[in-house]
Design a protein around this motif. Sequence first.
Motif, PDB file in Angstrom:
ATOM      1  N   ARG A 172      40.451   1.713  20.787  1.00 14.89           N
ATOM      2  CA  ARG A 172      39.129   1.454  20.856  1.00 14.89           C
ATOM      3  C   ARG A 172      38.219   2.354  20.997  1.00 14.89           C
ATOM      4  NH1 ARG A 172      37.584  -3.886  22.959  1.00 14.89           N
ATOM      5  NH2 ARG A 172      35.927  -3.596  21.408  1.00 14.89           N
ATOM      6  N   VAL A 173      38.538   3.148  22.081  1.00 13.00           N
ATOM      7  CA  VAL A 173      37.617   4.365  22.540  1.00 13.00           C
ATOM      8  C   VAL A 173      37.468   5.264  21.073  1.00 13.00           C
ATOM      9  CG1 VAL A 173      37.369   6.563  23.840  1.00 13.00           C
ATOM     10  CG2 VAL A 173      38.107   4.464  24.916  1.00 13.00           C
ATOM     11  N   PHE A 174      38.402   5.588  20.454  1.00 16.08           N
ATOM     12  CA  PHE A 174      38.652   6.178  19.369  1.00 16.08           C
ATOM     13  C   PHE A 174      37.472   5.758  18.185  1.00 16.08           C
ATOM     14  CE2 PHE A 174      40.519   7.213  15.008  1.00 16.08           C
ATOM     15  CZ  PHE A 174      40.042   8.647  14.805  1.00 16.08           C
ATOM     16  N   THR A 175      37.846   4.444  17.863  1.00 18.77           N
ATOM     17  CA  THR A 175      37.329   3.716  16.959  1.00 18.77           C
ATOM     18  C   THR A 175      35.878   3.541  17.009  1.00 18.77           C
ATOM     19  OG1 THR A 175      37.917   1.531  17.747  1.00 18.77           O
ATOM     20  CG2 THR A 175      39.425   2.797  16.036  1.00 18.77           C
ATOM     21  N   SER A 176      35.298   3.180  18.315  1.00 15.72           N
ATOM     22  CA  SER A 176      34.141   3.104  18.721  1.00 15.72           C
ATOM     23  C   SER A 176      33.148   4.294  18.705  1.00 15.72           C
ATOM     24  CB  SER A 176      33.849   2.603  20.129  1.00 15.72           C
ATOM     25  OG  SER A 176      34.443   1.274  20.435  1.00 15.72           O
ATOM     26  N   ILE A 177      33.822   5.506  19.021  1.00 12.53           N
ATOM     27  CA  ILE A 177      33.306   6.792  18.539  1.00 12.53           C
ATOM     28  C   ILE A 177      32.995   7.203  17.357  1.00 12.53           C
ATOM     29  CG2 ILE A 177      33.455   9.279  19.032  1.00 12.53           C
ATOM     30  CD1 ILE A 177      34.661   8.899  21.775  1.00 12.53           C
ATOM     31  N   GLN A 178      33.856   6.920  16.624  1.00 13.58           N
ATOM     32  CA  GLN A 178      34.027   7.004  14.995  1.00 13.58           C
ATOM     33  C   GLN A 178      33.008   6.127  14.479  1.00 13.58           C
ATOM     34  OE1 GLN A 178      35.540   9.532  13.564  1.00 13.58           O
ATOM     35  NE2 GLN A 178      36.173   9.912  15.548  1.00 13.58           N
ATOM     36  N   VAL A 179      32.438   5.021  14.719  1.00 14.62           N
ATOM     37  CA  VAL A 179      31.482   4.171  14.085  1.00 14.62           C
ATOM     38  C   VAL A 179      30.319   4.249  15.035  1.00 14.62           C
ATOM     39  CG1 VAL A 179      33.283   2.566  13.240  1.00 14.62           C
ATOM     40  CG2 VAL A 179      32.123   2.011  15.289  1.00 14.62           C
ATOM     41  N   ASN A 180      30.312   5.216  15.962  1.00 14.49           N
ATOM     42  CA  ASN A 180      28.776   5.354  16.651  1.00 14.49           C
ATOM     43  C   ASN A 180      28.509   3.898  17.325  1.00 14.49           C
ATOM     44  OD1 ASN A 180      28.559   8.194  15.891  1.00 14.49           O
ATOM     45  ND2 ASN A 180      27.596   7.566  13.953  1.00 14.49           N
ATOM     46  N   ALA A 181      29.419   3.443  17.845  1.00 11.78           N
ATOM     47  CA  ALA A 181      29.176   2.011  18.676  1.00 11.78           C
ATOM     48  C   ALA A 181      28.048   2.479  19.657  1.00 11.78           C
ATOM     49  CB  ALA A 181      30.283   1.559  19.420  1.00 11.78           C
ATOM     50  N   PRO A 182      27.338   1.429  20.049  1.00 10.61           N
ATOM     51  CA  PRO A 182      26.239   1.332  21.068  1.00 10.61           C
ATOM     52  C   PRO A 182      27.028   1.701  22.568  1.00 10.61           C
ATOM     53  CG  PRO A 182      26.160  -0.711  20.146  1.00 10.61           C
ATOM     54  CD  PRO A 182      27.159  -0.086  19.615  1.00 10.61           C
ATOM     55  N   THR A 241      26.627   0.532  25.630  1.00  8.25           N
ATOM     56  CA  THR A 241      27.245  -0.556  26.465  1.00  8.25           C
ATOM     57  C   THR A 241      28.583  -0.825  25.695  1.00  8.25           C
ATOM     58  OG1 THR A 241      26.076  -2.309  24.969  1.00  8.25           O
ATOM     59  CG2 THR A 241      25.043  -1.678  26.919  1.00  8.25           C
ATOM     60  N   MET A 242      28.899  -0.950  24.420  1.00  2.22           N
ATOM     61  CA  MET A 242      30.161  -1.154  23.995  1.00  2.22           C
ATOM     62  C   MET A 242      31.240  -0.121  24.565  1.00  2.22           C
ATOM     63  SD  MET A 242      31.232  -1.895  19.993  1.00  2.22           S
ATOM     64  CE  MET A 242      30.720  -3.374  20.033  1.00  2.22           C
ATOM     65  N   LEU A 243      30.930   0.975  24.398  1.00  3.55           N
ATOM     66  CA  LEU A 243      31.651   2.251  24.759  1.00  3.55           C
ATOM     67  C   LEU A 243      31.919   2.192  26.580  1.00  3.55           C
ATOM     68  CD1 LEU A 243      33.235   4.708  23.867  1.00  3.55           C
ATOM     69  CD2 LEU A 243      31.203   6.112  24.194  1.00  3.55           C
ATOM     70  N   LEU A 244      31.042   1.665  26.997  1.00  2.00           N
ATOM     71  CA  LEU A 244      31.161   1.603  28.443  1.00  2.00           C
ATOM     72  C   LEU A 244      32.011   0.505  28.696  1.00  2.00           C
ATOM     73  CD1 LEU A 244      30.307   2.460  31.567  1.00  2.00           C
ATOM     74  CD2 LEU A 244      28.525   0.801  31.354  1.00  2.00           C
ATOM     75  N   GLY A 245      32.219  -0.592  28.139  1.00  6.70           N
ATOM     76  CA  GLY A 245      32.965  -1.542  28.506  1.00  6.70           C
ATOM     77  C   GLY A 245      34.655  -1.301  27.957  1.00  6.70           C
ATOM     78  N   ILE A 246      34.439  -0.545  27.000  1.00  3.57           N
ATOM     79  CA  ILE A 246      35.996   0.016  26.541  1.00  3.57           C
ATOM     80  C   ILE A 246      36.490   1.048  27.542  1.00  3.57           C
ATOM     81  CG2 ILE A 246      37.169   1.131  24.790  1.00  3.57           C
ATOM     82  CD1 ILE A 246      35.092  -0.218  22.802  1.00  3.57           C
ATOM     83  N   LEU A 247      35.675   1.856  28.036  1.00  4.30           N
ATOM     84  CA  LEU A 247      36.026   2.588  28.984  1.00  4.30           C
ATOM     85  C   LEU A 247      36.487   2.108  30.410  1.00  4.30           C
ATOM     86  CD1 LEU A 247      33.592   5.646  28.544  1.00  4.30           C
ATOM     87  CD2 LEU A 247      35.931   5.681  27.927  1.00  4.30           C
ATOM     88  N   LEU A 248      35.643   1.085  30.631  1.00  7.03           N
ATOM     89  CA  LEU A 248      36.027   0.276  31.861  1.00  7.03           C
ATOM     90  C   LEU A 248      37.662  -0.349  31.762  1.00  7.03           C
ATOM     91  CD1 LEU A 248      32.904  -1.741  32.887  1.00  7.03           C
ATOM     92  CD2 LEU A 248      34.010   0.143  34.373  1.00  7.03           C
ATOM     93  N   ALA A 249      37.814  -0.817  30.479  1.00  2.00           N
ATOM     94  CA  ALA A 249      39.048  -1.304  29.965  1.00  2.00           C
ATOM     95  C   ALA A 249      40.263  -0.314  30.190  1.00  2.00           C
ATOM     96  CB  ALA A 249      38.985  -1.936  28.704  1.00  2.00           C
ATOM     97  N   VAL A 250      39.900   0.930  29.625  1.00  2.00           N
ATOM     98  CA  VAL A 250      40.968   1.910  29.732  1.00  2.00           C
ATOM     99  C   VAL A 250      41.414   2.143  31.168  1.00  2.00           C
ATOM    100  CG1 VAL A 250      41.411   4.420  29.442  1.00  2.00           C
ATOM    101  CG2 VAL A 250      40.521   2.937  27.665  1.00  2.00           C
ATOM    102  N   PHE A 251      40.016   2.260  32.123  1.00  2.00           N
ATOM    103  CA  PHE A 251      40.139   2.718  33.559  1.00  2.00           C
ATOM    104  C   PHE A 251      41.137   1.532  34.232  1.00  2.00           C
ATOM    105  CE2 PHE A 251      38.442   2.362  37.816  1.00  2.00           C
ATOM    106  CZ  PHE A 251      38.909   3.687  38.348  1.00  2.00           C
ATOM    107  N   THR A 252      40.698   0.086  34.142  1.00  3.05           N
ATOM    108  CA  THR A 252      41.629  -0.753  34.735  1.00  3.05           C
ATOM    109  C   THR A 252      42.881  -0.973  34.202  1.00  3.05           C
ATOM    110  OG1 THR A 252      40.179  -2.437  33.406  1.00  3.05           O
ATOM    111  CG2 THR A 252      39.119  -1.892  35.395  1.00  3.05           C
ATOM    112  N   ASN A 253      42.885  -0.832  33.102  1.00  2.00           N
ATOM    113  CA  ASN A 253      44.325  -1.048  32.429  1.00  2.00           C
ATOM    114  C   ASN A 253      45.226   0.198  32.707  1.00  2.00           C
ATOM    115  OD1 ASN A 253      43.978  -3.602  31.135  1.00  2.00           O
ATOM    116  ND2 ASN A 253      43.055  -2.423  29.321  1.00  2.00           N
ATOM    117  N   GLY A 254      44.576   1.246  32.940  1.00  2.00           N
ATOM    118  CA  GLY A 254      45.210   2.511  33.330  1.00  2.00           C
ATOM    119  C   GLY A 254      45.855   2.250  34.845  1.00  2.00           C
TER     120      GLY A 254
END
Length: 197
Positions: A147-157, A159-172
Amino acid sequence: MDYLGIDLSCATGSLRNGEFPAKDCLLPLITKLLGYFLVAASMTVKLPQIMKIVDNKSVRGLSIAAFELEVPLSVTTWVRAILYFALAPTVFAGQIDPLVFEALYASKHLIFLSARIPQIWKNFRNKSTGQLSFLTCLMNLGGSMARVFTSIQVNAPFTMLLGILLAVFTNGIIMSQILLYRTKEKEETLVKDKKIS
């Protein structure tokens, strides 16, 4: 050639000519395909965890608070649904300020962190991940990374990218706990088995 909202004409045209599709053709195609894959995978992500609980007849090491927050079934669910339905017509009509919309969207990150932190803390405190499913956690981590990749590709806001990065961090963190604690548990089991024999 449009199939399920995916424009395949640029990719198929390039391949017919014996050429590899260009980046500006390939990245949107990969983004769409990943998006569909993530939606399909999200429907099965909890299945390995459920199977592990059923097979072992145990929920040892699982944070009940984390699962309750991840899959809310309480009054807050109904309140949230009512708020969404109340706000949706305004949002879709474009009557809400984009900053207010982003603030509302960002508030879900608090719920997500509230669902992950109890599990991370329980794993750390117990020095074990108990019956936590490796496959479910791996799917969560892989999905959030995609989702980080797809969000960057579609120029997501942001806040959305921040949430996905938090997900990567906590899931990691949870995945690293699984790998660390399971390795330690195997080593301790081997030591006990040597002492017994």
